[in-house]
Design an enzyme around this catalytic site. Structure first.
Site, PDB file in Angstrom:
ATOM      1  CB  SER A   8      -0.850   0.083   1.306  1.00 48.78           C
ATOM      2  OG  SER A   8      -1.323   1.370   1.288  1.00 48.78           O
ATOM      3  CG  HIS A  33      -4.157  -1.648  -1.264  1.00 48.21           C
ATOM      4  ND1 HIS A  33      -5.085  -2.451  -1.567  1.00 48.21           N
ATOM      5  CD2 HIS A  33      -4.381  -0.981  -0.439  1.00 48.21           C
ATOM      6  CE1 HIS A  33      -6.118  -2.208  -0.868  1.00 48.21           C
ATOM      7  NE2 HIS A  33      -5.757  -1.134  -0.050  1.00 48.21           N
ATOM      8  CG  ASP A  35      -5.239   2.349   1.082  1.00 45.05           C
ATOM      9  OD1 ASP A  35      -6.039   1.510   0.915  1.00 45.05           O
ATOM     10  OD2 ASP A  35      -3.872   2.285   1.415  1.00 45.05           O
ATOM     11  CG  MET A  37      -8.487   7.280   2.419  1.00 50.80           C
ATOM     12  SD  MET A  37      -7.418   7.248   3.731  1.00 50.80           S
ATOM     13  CE  MET A  37      -6.810   5.757   3.866  1.00 50.80           C
ATOM     14  CG  HIS A  66      -9.119  -0.049  -0.180  1.00 48.57           C
ATOM     15  ND1 HIS A  66      -8.605  -0.135   1.200  1.00 48.57           N
ATOM     16  CD2 HIS A  66     -10.663   0.105   0.187  1.00 48.57           C
ATOM     17  CE1 HIS A  66      -9.634  -0.116   1.990  1.00 48.57           C
ATOM     18  NE2 HIS A  66     -10.745  -0.171   1.741  1.00 48.57           N
ATOM     19  CG  MET A  68     -11.261   3.252   2.422  1.00 48.19           C
ATOM     20  SD  MET A  68      -9.601   3.240   3.270  1.00 48.19           S
ATOM     21  CE  MET A  68      -8.538   3.387   1.627  1.00 48.19           C
ATOM     22  CG  MET A 137     -11.516  -2.604   5.717  1.00 46.42           C
ATOM     23  SD  MET A 137      -9.955  -2.029   4.860  1.00 46.42           S
ATOM     24  CE  MET A 137      -8.861  -1.360   5.808  1.00 46.42           C
ATOM     25  N   GLY A 142      -8.777   4.362   7.066  1.00 47.63           N
ATOM     26  CA  GLY A 142      -8.361   5.928   7.322  1.00 47.63           C
ATOM     27  C   GLY A 142      -6.910   6.169   7.333  1.00 47.63           C
ATOM     28  N   GLY A 144      -2.666   4.544   7.508  1.00 43.84           N
ATOM     29  CA  GLY A 144      -1.683   3.342   7.748  1.00 43.84           C
ATOM     30  C   GLY A 144      -1.120   3.387   9.281  1.00 43.84           C
ATOM     31  CG  ASP A 175      -6.144  -2.663   3.528  1.00 48.40           C
ATOM     32  OD1 ASP A 175      -5.024  -2.386   3.991  1.00 48.40           O
ATOM     33  OD2 ASP A 175      -6.668  -1.913   2.869  1.00 48.40           O
ATOM     34  CB  SER A 198       3.291   0.916   8.071  1.00 50.07           C
ATOM     35  OG  SER A 198       2.471   0.015   8.944  1.00 50.07           O
TER      36      SER A 198
HETATM   37  C1  DX5 Z   1      -6.138   1.938   5.620  1.00 53.03           C
HETATM   38  C2  DX5 Z   1      -5.705   1.364   4.346  1.00 53.03           C
HETATM   39  C3  DX5 Z   1      -4.771   0.431   4.124  1.00 53.03           C
HETATM   40  C4  DX5 Z   1      -3.220   0.806   4.886  1.00 53.03           C
HETATM   41  C5  DX5 Z   1      -2.410  -0.358   5.342  1.00 53.03           C
HETATM   42  O1  DX5 Z   1      -7.349   2.674   5.471  1.00 53.03           O
HETATM   43  O2  DX5 Z   1      -6.968   0.920   3.469  1.00 53.03           O
HETATM   44  O3  DX5 Z   1      -4.406  -0.043   2.820  1.00 53.03           O
HETATM   45  O4  DX5 Z   1      -2.491   1.480   4.014  1.00 53.03           O
HETATM   46  O5  DX5 Z   1      -1.288   0.279   5.919  1.00 53.03           O
HETATM   47  P1  DX5 Z   1      -0.796  -0.652   7.232  1.00 53.03           P
HETATM   48  O6  DX5 Z   1      -0.393  -1.765   6.205  1.00 53.03           O
HETATM   49  O7  DX5 Z   1       0.164   0.092   7.669  1.00 53.03           O
HETATM   50  O8  DX5 Z   1      -1.771  -0.934   8.072  1.00 53.03           O
HETATM   51 ZN    ZN Z   2      -6.422  -0.338   1.708  1.00 56.78          ZN
END
Ligand code: DX5
Ligand code: ZN
Length: 223
Positions: A8, A33, A35, A37, A66, A68, A137, A142, A144, A175, A198
């Site tokens: 991600s 991936h 994200d 938002m 993804h 969101m 999830m 929201g 990482g 995720d 991360s």
């Molecule tokens: C959270 C995202 C994830 C996030 C995962 O809202 O959908 O994809 O980037 O990050 P890590 O692996 O650090 O939890």
């Molecule tokens: Zn994600």
């Protein structure tokens, strides 16, 4: 079957996304991936179709987008045009989920549905035969870098069982909060696509971190 790794880029340096993606691919990333938002569905604002379009020019592997966002029906087309190969949408915002899935498929992308940690698996029961993948999830979306919610392991098993009962071989994706300490657990529970942000991009060597996750997933799948 071993799991695919989907780094991600939320945890990457946004000033050097191309380099971050190349590094993850060197480590064996199977997907990227992304994200998205909107500051409404989740309390953060990230990436739009323009950025996805630029990423598409440099990425060698498929893009897993993804969404969101509060109104995925309105924006999915723009993300498909920008080069998304897979698009997942949250069931929590879609009253006409069956129609939304058909719409994603009509855009020529793989259609995925996402369940928040508090959303029961039964929410997808009536559409489970139609989806190309299901994203569980394992943190509240929201940000990482959050902690894995342990109950997600049971949820993966329940989603896998539901797909199996429908005769759908579509993969389960996970995720949130995945790292070397829990990747084996989720792969053994039936996960076939692992998102990690991360754990990859905050590691000193993201290519090595990607490879380490992939190796761990492979060993777990052989067990
Ligand atoms: C959270 C995202 C994830 C996030 C995962 O809202 O959908 O994809 O980037 O990050 P890590 O692996 O650090 O939890
Ligand atoms: Zn994600």
């Amino acid at each position: 079957m071993t799991a695919r790794i989907a780094p991600s880029i939320l945890s990457a340096d946004f000033a050097s996304l191309g380099a971050a993606i190349a590094t993850a691919e060197r480590g064996g990333a199977d997907l990227i991936h992304i994200d998205v938002m909107d500051g409404h569905f989740v309390p953060n604002i990230t990436i739009g179709p323009l950025v996805v379009k630029s990423i598409k020019r440099v990425a060698k592997v498929p893009l897993d987008v993804h969404l969101m966002i509060t109104d995925p029906d309105k924006y999915a087309g723009a993300f498909a045009d920008a080069g998304a190969d897979m698009i997942s949408v949250h069931v929590e915002v879609l009253p006409h989920l069956h129609r939304s899935i058909a719409y994603l498929k009509s855009l020529g992308v793989q259609a995925g549905v996402v369940l928040n940690p508090s959303t029961p698996v039964v929410a997808i029961e009536e559409v489970v035969a139609d989806v190309d993948f299901v994203l569980v999830m394992s943190v509240n979306p929201g940000f990482g870098g959050q902690k894995f919610i342990p109950r997600s392991e049971q949820k993966v098993r329940a989603v896998r069982a539901l797909l199996d009962r429908a005769g759908n071989k579509a993969p389960v994706e996970i995720d949130g909060g995945i790292d070397l300490s829990n990747i084996a657990l989720v792969v053994e529970a039936g996960v076939e696509i692992v998102v990690a942000g991360s754990a990859i991009f905050h590691a000193p060597d993201p290519a090595a971190a990607t490879k380490a996750l992939k190796d761990a997933a492979r060993s777990a799948a052989l067990r």
